[in-house]
Write a protein that holds these residues in place. Structure first.
Motif, short mmCIF file in Angstrom:
data_model
loop_
_atom_site.label_atom_id
_atom_site.label_comp_id
_atom_site.label_asym_id
_atom_site.label_seq_id
_atom_site.Cartn_x
_atom_site.Cartn_y
_atom_site.Cartn_z
N LEU A 1 7.11 7.02 2.48
CA LEU A 1 7.56 8.06 3.41
C LEU A 1 9.00 7.87 3.84
CD1 LEU A 1 4.37 8.21 5.63
CD2 LEU A 1 4.99 9.67 3.70
N ARG B 1 -4.47 3.68 -1.13
CA ARG B 1 -4.54 3.28 0.27
C ARG B 1 -5.99 3.09 0.70
NH1 ARG B 1 -0.22 7.54 2.18
NH2 ARG B 1 1.64 6.51 1.39
N ASN C 1 0.82 -1.22 0.00
CA ASN C 1 0.00 0.00 0.00
C ASN C 1 0.86 1.28 0.00
OD1 ASN C 1 0.88 0.03 2.62
ND2 ASN C 1 -1.14 0.41 3.52
N MET D 1 -5.25 -1.44 6.39
CA MET D 1 -4.01 -1.92 7.00
C MET D 1 -4.17 -2.02 8.51
SD MET D 1 -0.19 -1.15 6.11
CE MET D 1 1.13 -2.04 6.87
N MET E 1 3.15 2.34 1.84
CA MET E 1 3.47 3.04 3.09
C MET E 1 4.96 3.33 3.16
SD MET E 1 0.89 3.75 4.94
CE MET E 1 1.23 3.85 6.68
#
Lengths: 877, 273
Positions: free
Chosen positions: B78, B106, B73, B111, B75
């Motif tokens: 970042l 997302r 997804n 999640m 993540m």
């Protein structure tokens, strides 16, 4: 590596399993002692801090309390030796409360030692054997005048004064009066210290008679004042004769330098308009001889405008006591603007002359009752007025003596009637520290009083007070001025100033500081943050005196010159940044992603500069559009309409309202349509929607602006008004500079300590960074952010140097952002050098400090309470 | 005592023996390489995740299973200096394409994290958070979603009377189920679970496992776990990863009973890891 193990085996081999030597499990003494010591040091330190804070508070309170305690009697006494019982014209007391001198109605003078009543020799005035028919004294009691039945007037001077002499020079054969004083018959000696003695003596002089009224017409009332210089004294006086003719006269003396001969010239003009056969009770005139009051027995006041000496005009005829009530006693307060009128019904009122619209008088002034004081049980018969302040003392026919203060309207002391029913005269000691009355019982009754702060009550400090010459009661701070000036000590303008400075600077600082904190904690790379944050903290280390100095000397002129541009920048820069952000959204995402780091950061700065420059360039257009071409003139109310500016003020709210309400309808549908389309076209559609909203909001806010103005909510005259160079806007900028780093640092820390997993959770739910920041991070960090704002506020409240230097220090009560202010803290700094220890001002400054303390205390307590509430929500994180 | 050099590690090609679902693949990971700066963390991972099945990722610590999950997804976006080669396709659409909308992506993936991470808000607000960020304001929709999600996560009966209370007052197991409810409130296509039970006690763990069983079929679930029994209990397919490489991927029963790779054999029998 393996070989040594075999050879070493026999020595340690089979018996290796002996129990290991156990180390001591006891805690060493040194550790215990250190622990105890630390415990006690911390404990004592903590308690010490608390005690110190309370100590400071108590100390402040203790200095302040005397402001509210009024007056008290230190001692009371009655003289033992009789002083006679004949009616008296007047009596005066020397500065040291030693000798009382009185003049009786035959013109004879008496001098007595106050505490014993013992007579002191005094040569009589040479009145030529005539009996006075009228008597006058100036407020100080140093100049006297006698009017006679033959129409003549004789002026006299009287000086009762003390000088300090060497004890060696004191005459030897003194008669003791009491434990402190002794006399040689004509003066009273008081030992001050081992080698110093004070000698109180009386000196007087009388001038030749002057013919004022026609020969043979008795003078029934007189008042006079001495003006001019010592070389060329001007004596002004007003007389009323037995025929009811009032005269305003002036006599000037000239001394010929060569011959040393003094010539006196007399000019007179008649006061017109007195009714036939008026029975005059009193005449009064002011120091400058520009106002004359004639009071008749019935209680009617004839006020003459004597600014033109040769042609005085009867300006006003008015009763200052209720119908059927006579004037018992009347006199000027110090400054000769206020008239105290005591009625035969016991009423005591203070009047002064004010310019009033529609006054039915020839000069446009009118006597206005400014203070109605508490009435006494019986009619007022005597009064004496302080020559230092607005204190005066009144007595009634039942023998009550009340010590009062005009401005604060309070009765400082109510001295109970003594055995003798009434008093012939009443005297307030020159230093306001004693009240003396000559009783009809032939004794002097005296009270030593202490009234150090008669002008201050809770009412005068925090309420509206009507000061002499002011059109109405109000909140005024003006601690010093010319002679006969009355300090005006209202804390309200100062508290207001503090609030105003804090409000405007926080209005400027909070959005910037919080915006910056959210930006650096949520949106930028940690490397950028590691540069930005220390830089911001460096800002906080700038001494505020430097900020104030820069604000006053550099920023204030710049703001004044570029006012419209700066105003415009407030609109232009945020709008511009929003616009740029939207344009950025329109970029195809590969480009947006590729330049998302440093280039974007630089672009933001470029946009800032660009829009700053644009606001500078477009300022004249803006000024024309909103402020009729000249912002300062517009603010004065000289030109233009308020509607565009009001529209601008309400625009953000209208915009938000329209945006939110339209969002519900538009986004739900529109958003559905957009979902399929790509980033750029979605952005463009959204952008168009923004433009549409802005246009609609602009029209709506203009309409709302017009409505607001029509119902009287005009920002002009309120938040904007006449422009002054040192103003709140400048203070806002400078103070913002001091406050922004504090709010920024603390709130940034708070935002940063929000656990990373919450950020991940929110992003994982498909929230954008902005949504995450607004919906999760900020609420979670709310207690810290709130603390940051409150600490910033505390700093703004207590900030001194910036407001001292940039705020103009004008203690005003208006919200005008273009005008100055005076904050509590600045007031303390500015006026401390002027405050004499234990004076009213000195205590007032302590009260200002205490108020500041209380404000900070309240703000911090409320802040902590709110913070705890926020904290509770996140306590289990 | 003897200091012997470790045997040279050789890597065979991934062994696949995938159990196919009825609905075809949901995710197709192709040749995924991932670098943290100069260090490579994933080496050519290719796997197909079947729609509606539970896929477990197992392997010793640091093998890259969580990293792989977070790639799904995005993540990992970042993280600094991260570079990804290869592709992940969600229903045939490359999520690493230049034009991919990360936020929208997302929203399609729920999640659940290792540590329960409810927001400091009410239980209700926690569950409907994904809808809130989508701008849903219709109260009826929110309430209905909340109830559905809480029922699906078997939490409804426990919390239905205190929906307005803070989520932080719940027990750890409840919090984790709340996070699952939050993840499924937005009706995602894929549910990613990153060691969802590692911070929970055995009873709470049992409940979560039960829940995963119930959710299987409705959602495509990818679960990272340290607990091999858990993987064996809940998953249809299991991927064994080691040092950034996918060693063996296929039917859970095969992985745990007759693994084809000796390395998998060593791991599942507890010889290392």
């Amino acid at each position: 590596m393996t070989a040594p193990a075999e050879t070493a085996a026999p020595t340690t081999g089979p018996v290796a399993h002996t129990p290991r030597q156990r180390r001591s499990m006891k805690t060493p003494r040194s550790v215990l002692i250190a622990d105890k010591a630390a415990d006690w040091v911390i404990r004592i330190g903590g308690v010490g801090v608390i005690v110190a804070v309370f100590g400071i508070m108590l100390f402040l309170a203790q200095v302040v309390v005397p402001l509210f305690t009024g007056a008290h009697v230190q001692s009371a006494f009655t003289s033992t030796q009789p002083i006679g019982t004949e009616p008296l014209f007047m009596s005066v007391v020397d500065e040291y409360k030693t000798v009382e001198v009185s003049v009786d109605n035959t013109g004879k003078m008496h001098a007595n030692h106050i505490r014993t009543g013992a007579a002191i020799d005094i040569a009589p005035f040479d009145l030529g054997g005539k009996m006075p028919t009228a008597f006058a004294r100036t407020p100080t009691g140093r100049e006297l005048a006698f009017g006679f039945a033959d129409g003549t007037l004789q002026m006299a001077t009287l000086k009762v004064g003390g000088t300090v002499i060497d004890t060696k020079d004191v005459p030897a054969d003194l008669r003791r009066l009491n434990e402190a004083d002794a006399t040689d018959g004509s003066a009273v000696y008081t030992v001050v210290s081992s080698d110093q003695t004070r000698r109180v003596s009386i000196a007087h002089e009388i001038a030749e008679p002057q013919q004022v009224a026609p020969e043979g017409t008795a003078i029934v009332a007189v008042d006079y004042r001495v003006g001019g210089s010592a070389e060329r004294p001007t004596i002004s006086f007003v007389t009323v004769d037995a025929n009811g003719i009032g005269r305003l006269s002036r006599s000037e003396s000239k001394t010929n330098m060569l011959t040393g001969k003094t010539t006196t010239s007399l000019t007179s003009s008649e006061l017109p308009g007195l009714p036939e056969g008026v029975k005059v009770r009193t005449v009064l005139m002011t120091d400058k001889a520009d106002e004359v009051y004639i009071v008749d027995i019935g209680g009617t006041f004839y006020r003459y405008d004597a600014r033109d000496f040769d042609a005085p005009v009867l300006a006003e005829t008015v009763r200052l006591v209720a119908d059927g009530v006579q004037v018992g006693s009347v006199g000027f307060l110090i400054g000769e603007q206020s008239l105290v009128v005591g009625g035969s019904d016991g009423s005591v009122n203070v009047y002064f002359r004010l310019q009033r619209e529609g006054a039915k008088t020839t000069d446009g002034y009118q006597l206005v009752r400014a203070h109605a004081l508490e009435s006494q049980p019986s009619g007022i018969v005597a009064m004496d007025v302080s020559q230092r302040g607005k204190m005066f003392v009144t007595s009634d026919s039942a023998g009550n003596v009340w010590l009062r203060h005009s401005t604060s309207e309070q009765v400082l002391l109510k001295l109970p009637p003594g055995q003798s029913v009434a008093y012939r005269t009443l005297t307030l000691a020159p230093r306001e520290n004693g009240v003396f009355a000559t009783g009809t019982d032939g004794k002097i009754h005296g009270w030593d009083v202490s009234a150090p702060h008669p002008e201050s009550t809770l009412g005068t400090l925090f309420g509206k007070v009507w000061y002499e010459g002011y059109p109405e009661a109000g909140f005024t701070w003006q601690s010093s001025g010319a002679d006969a000036f009355e300090p005006k000590l209202s804390l309200v303008p100062l508290i207001f100033g503090t609030i105003k400075a804090t409000f405007y600077s926080l209005l400027f600082a909070i959005p910037i500081a919080l915006g910056a904190a959210i930006y650096t904690s949520e949106f930028v790379h940690y490397k950028v943050r590691s540069v930005v944050k220390p830089t911001m903290e460096l800002m906080a280390s700038l001494p505020s005196v430097v900020l104030g100095f820069i604000a006053a000397l550099i920023l204030a002129p710049i703001v004044e010159t570029w006012l419209a541009a700066i105003f415009f920048a407030f609109v232009m820069i945020p709008t511009g940044l929003f616009l740029s952000a939207y344009l950025w959204q329109l970029l195809p995402s590969p480009i947006a992603l590729r330049y998302g780091g440093l280039p974007k950061f630089i672009l933001i700065f470029a946009a800032l500069i660009l829009f700053g420059y644009l606001s500078y360039v477009a300022a004249p257009v803006f000024e024309n559009l909103f402020f009729g071409g000249d912002l300062k003139a517009w603010a004065n109310g000289e030109r233009g309409s308020s509607a565009p500016f009001t529209a601008m003020l309400v625009f953000p709210f209208v915009f938000l309202g329209i945006f939110v309400s339209s969002d519900a309808i538009v986004t739900q549908r529109f958003g559905f349509v957009l979902r399929g389309s790509n980033r750029t076209s979605a952005g463009l559609a959204d952008f168009l929607r923004w433009i549409a909203t802005i246009v609609v909001a602009a029209f709506a806010s203009y309409a709302l602006g017009l409505v607001l103005i029509s119902i009287g909510l005009d920002p002009r005259g309120g938040v904007v008004d006449t422009y002054v160079q040192r103003n709140t806007l400048v203070v806002g900028f400078a103070m913002g500079f001091a406050v922004i780093p504090i709010i920024y640092t603390i709130s940034e820390d708070a935002l940063n300590t929000v656990p990373e997993h919450l950020r991940a959770a929110s992003l994982g739910c498909g929230a954008t960074q902005w949504q995450t920041a607004m919906r999760v991070i900020l609420p979670t960090a709310m207690s810290g952010v709130f603390s940051a704002v409150m600490i910033g506020m505390g700093r703004a409240v207590g900030e001194t140097m910036i407001v001292v230097m940039a705020a103009g220090n004008t203690p005003l009560l208006d919200w005008n952002i273009f005008n100055g202010l005076r904050a509590l803290s600045a007031n303390i700094a500015v006026e401390l050098p002027e405050a004499v220890r234990d004076s009213t001002l000195y205590r007032m400054l302590f009260l200002a400090a205490l108020t500041l303390f209380v404000i900070t205390f309240v703000v911090n307590t409320v802040a902590e309470a709110v913070r705890q509430r926020f904290r509770k929500r996140t306590a289990q994180l | 005592m003897n200091m012997q050099a470790p045997p040279p590690v050789t890597y065979d090609k991934t062994i696949y023996h995938l159990k196919r679902g009825s609905a075809g693949p949901a995710l197709d990971i192709e040749n995924l390489d991932l670098y943290y700066g100069p260090a490579q963390a994933l080496y050519g991972v290719s796997m197909v995740i079947e729609k509606g099945l539970v896929t477990a990722l197992i392997g010793p610590s640091g093998c890259g299973k969580s990293t792989l999950l977070r790639c799904i997804n995005r993540m990992n976006d970042l993280v600094d200096n991260l570079r990804i080669d290869g592709s992940i396709k969600l229903h045939g659409e490359n999520i690493y394409a230049k034009s991919a909308d990360v936020i929208a992506l997302r929203k399609r993936m729920g999640m659940v994290f290792q540590k329960p991470n409810p927001f400091p808000m009410s239980i209700f607000e926690n569950v409907v958070y994904p809808l809130r960020v989508d701008g849903v304001r219709d109260k009826a929709v929110l309430e209905e979603t909340c109830e559905r999600a809480l029922k699906s996560s078997a939490l409804w009966n426990e919390v239905k009377d205190r929906l307005d209370q803070s989520a932080l007052g719940m027990s750890g197991g409840q919090q984790q189920r709340l996070c699952i409810a939050r993840a499924i409130a937005a009706d995602p296509e894929v549910l990613l679970m990153d060691e969802p039970c590692s911070a929970l006690d055995p009873i709470a763990t049992a409940k979560i496992e039960e829940l995963i069983d119930e959710l299987a079929g409705q959602y495509t679930i990818v679960i990272v776990t340290h607990n091999m029994q858990q993987a064996a209990r809940v998953s249809d397919n299991t991927a064994f990863m080691y040092l950034g490489r996918l060693i063996e991927y296929g039917d859970t029963e095969v992985i745990f009973q007759t693994p084809r790779s000796p390395r998998t054999q060593d791991y599942v029998t507890g010889r290392f890891g």
